[in-house]
Design a protein around this motif. Sequence first.
Motif, mmCIF file in Angstrom:
data_model
loop_
_atom_site.group_PDB
_atom_site.id
_atom_site.type_symbol
_atom_site.label_atom_id
_atom_site.label_comp_id
_atom_site.label_asym_id
_atom_site.label_seq_id
_atom_site.Cartn_x
_atom_site.Cartn_y
_atom_site.Cartn_z
ATOM 1 N N TYR A 118 0.866 -1.180 0.000
ATOM 2 C CA TYR A 118 0.000 0.000 0.000
ATOM 3 C C TYR A 118 0.900 1.226 0.000
ATOM 4 C CZ TYR A 118 -2.559 3.945 1.841
ATOM 5 O OH TYR A 118 -3.087 5.196 2.006
ATOM 6 N N ASN A 119 0.647 2.170 -0.903
ATOM 7 C CA ASN A 119 1.339 3.462 -0.907
ATOM 8 C C ASN A 119 0.301 4.572 -0.912
ATOM 9 O OD1 ASN A 119 3.627 1.668 -2.045
ATOM 10 N ND2 ASN A 119 4.604 3.625 -1.624
ATOM 11 N N SER A 120 0.515 5.572 -0.075
ATOM 12 C CA SER A 120 -0.407 6.702 -0.008
ATOM 13 C C SER A 120 -0.225 7.613 -1.219
ATOM 14 C CB SER A 120 -0.179 7.496 1.284
ATOM 15 O OG SER A 120 1.103 8.100 1.281
ATOM 16 N N ALA A 121 -1.253 8.398 -1.512
ATOM 17 C CA ALA A 121 -1.175 9.382 -2.592
ATOM 18 C C ALA A 121 -0.015 10.327 -2.317
ATOM 19 C CB ALA A 121 -2.484 10.157 -2.694
ATOM 20 N N GLY A 122 0.789 10.571 -3.325
ATOM 21 C CA GLY A 122 1.930 11.469 -3.185
ATOM 22 C C GLY A 122 3.200 10.804 -2.695
ATOM 23 N N SER A 123 3.151 9.522 -2.367
ATOM 24 C CA SER A 123 4.363 8.857 -1.877
ATOM 25 C C SER A 123 5.289 8.509 -3.033
ATOM 26 C CB SER A 123 4.016 7.609 -1.057
ATOM 27 O OG SER A 123 3.370 6.643 -1.843
ATOM 28 N N LYS A 124 6.558 8.336 -2.696
ATOM 29 C CA LYS A 124 7.575 8.000 -3.693
ATOM 30 C C LYS A 124 8.469 6.903 -3.130
ATOM 31 C CE LYS A 124 7.603 12.504 -5.839
ATOM 32 N NZ LYS A 124 8.385 13.634 -6.309
ATOM 33 N N LYS A 158 -5.474 -1.625 -7.290
ATOM 34 C CA LYS A 158 -6.266 -0.448 -6.944
ATOM 35 C C LYS A 158 -5.406 0.789 -7.138
ATOM 36 C CE LYS A 158 -8.963 1.883 -3.468
ATOM 37 N NZ LYS A 158 -9.429 1.963 -2.108
ATOM 38 N N GLY A 159 -5.972 1.829 -7.737
ATOM 39 C CA GLY A 159 -5.242 3.074 -7.931
ATOM 40 C C GLY A 159 -4.280 3.007 -9.101
ATOM 41 N N SER A 160 -3.188 3.775 -8.991
ATOM 42 C CA SER A 160 -2.208 3.807 -10.079
ATOM 43 C C SER A 160 -0.831 4.165 -9.536
ATOM 44 C CB SER A 160 -2.619 4.825 -11.143
ATOM 45 O OG SER A 160 -2.607 6.127 -10.618
ATOM 46 N N MET A 161 0.169 3.889 -10.358
ATOM 47 C CA MET A 161 1.548 4.236 -10.014
ATOM 48 C C MET A 161 2.303 4.601 -11.274
ATOM 49 S SD MET A 161 3.812 0.742 -9.528
ATOM 50 C CE MET A 161 2.895 0.006 -8.227
ATOM 51 N N GLU A 162 3.345 5.389 -11.083
ATOM 52 C CA GLU A 162 4.310 5.660 -12.141
ATOM 53 C C GLU A 162 5.539 4.838 -11.786
ATOM 54 O OE1 GLU A 162 5.447 9.704 -14.005
ATOM 55 O OE2 GLU A 162 6.973 9.285 -12.463
ATOM 56 N N LEU A 163 5.868 3.876 -12.614
ATOM 57 C CA LEU A 163 6.997 2.988 -12.387
ATOM 58 C C LEU A 163 8.109 3.361 -13.356
ATOM 59 C CD1 LEU A 163 8.145 0.403 -11.000
ATOM 60 C CD2 LEU A 163 7.083 -0.893 -12.864
ATOM 61 N N ILE A 220 3.078 4.004 -16.751
ATOM 62 C CA ILE A 220 1.936 4.329 -15.906
ATOM 63 C C ILE A 220 1.120 3.049 -15.765
ATOM 64 C CG2 ILE A 220 -0.120 5.758 -15.613
ATOM 65 C CD1 ILE A 220 2.562 7.323 -15.588
ATOM 66 N N LEU A 221 1.036 2.530 -14.542
ATOM 67 C CA LEU A 221 0.296 1.305 -14.281
ATOM 68 C C LEU A 221 -0.995 1.649 -13.540
ATOM 69 C CD1 LEU A 221 3.162 -1.075 -13.053
ATOM 70 C CD2 LEU A 221 2.348 -0.683 -15.378
ATOM 71 N N LYS A 222 -2.104 1.152 -14.046
ATOM 72 C CA LYS A 222 -3.421 1.346 -13.429
ATOM 73 C C LYS A 222 -3.983 -0.016 -13.052
ATOM 74 C CE LYS A 222 -4.198 5.545 -16.010
ATOM 75 N NZ LYS A 222 -4.969 6.277 -16.967
ATOM 76 N N LYS A 223 -5.131 -0.020 -12.405
ATOM 77 C CA LYS A 223 -5.764 -1.262 -11.971
ATOM 78 C C LYS A 223 -5.760 -2.287 -13.109
ATOM 79 C CE LYS A 223 -10.078 -3.120 -10.180
ATOM 80 N NZ LYS A 223 -11.434 -2.805 -9.731
ATOM 81 N N GLY A 224 -5.228 -3.479 -12.821
ATOM 82 C CA GLY A 224 -5.166 -4.545 -13.807
ATOM 83 C C GLY A 224 -3.886 -4.580 -14.616
ATOM 84 N N PRO A 264 0.498 8.903 -7.703
ATOM 85 C CA PRO A 264 -0.319 10.117 -7.780
ATOM 86 C C PRO A 264 -1.607 9.984 -6.972
ATOM 87 C CG PRO A 264 -0.501 8.869 -9.818
ATOM 88 C CD PRO A 264 0.550 8.200 -8.980
ATOM 89 N N GLU A 265 -1.979 8.740 -6.674
ATOM 90 C CA GLU A 265 -3.163 8.464 -5.863
ATOM 91 C C GLU A 265 -2.862 7.232 -5.010
ATOM 92 O OE1 GLU A 265 -6.553 6.988 -8.153
ATOM 93 O OE2 GLU A 265 -5.189 6.458 -9.764
ATOM 94 N N GLU A 266 -3.715 6.983 -4.028
ATOM 95 C CA GLU A 266 -3.557 5.783 -3.220
ATOM 96 C C GLU A 266 -3.435 4.578 -4.144
ATOM 97 O OE1 GLU A 266 -6.018 4.855 0.468
ATOM 98 O OE2 GLU A 266 -6.955 3.587 -1.055
ATOM 99 N N CYS A 267 -2.488 3.681 -3.850
ATOM 100 C CA CYS A 267 -2.255 2.533 -4.723
ATOM 101 C C CYS A 267 -2.060 1.276 -3.884
ATOM 102 C CB CYS A 267 -1.013 2.779 -5.582
ATOM 103 S SG CYS A 267 -0.711 1.496 -6.819
#
Length: 145
Positions: A70-76, A92-97, A105-109, A125-128
């Motif tokens: 789990y990573n909070s929105a804005g975390s790096k 759930k959510g998304s991440m920039e990897l 850019i990875l999103k749900k799925g 950028p959002e909870e992930c």
Amino acid sequence: MSSINRNPLPSGMGRFNENLEKLIKLTPELAFPPVIDNGGEYKQYQMDEGECFGKYIHRSGNDIAIHRWYNSAGSKFPVHIHVEKEWVIVYKGSMELIVGDKTYILKKGDSRYILPNQPHSSSYPEECKYVTITIPPAKEFPYGN
């Protein structure tokens, strides 16, 4: 009939693997973030921004391990390297990897495979919430049991 090269590492990489732990000790910013709270079900990792929690959920001997994150929105998550293969799957959510010099850019799925010894980092950028599968089980996480 040509032979198939079953070793995915370029020649000379074996020596790099042997020295990876030394490299991480000499270059601390490439090491996995330290645990700052080991109480409870999830371990909290030290982040420059935001919060990151990880939980070991399965291990099959020396073959494979699965972790829930789990990573909070804005975390790096800082740049790091390790000898294990890693598969990241967002649920759930998304991440920039960032893997090497490429950004995904990875999103749900979505998922992405990371080869051993590839520098990589991520931002959220959002909870992930996501799962990682490491082959073999990661030495840095879950720090034992």
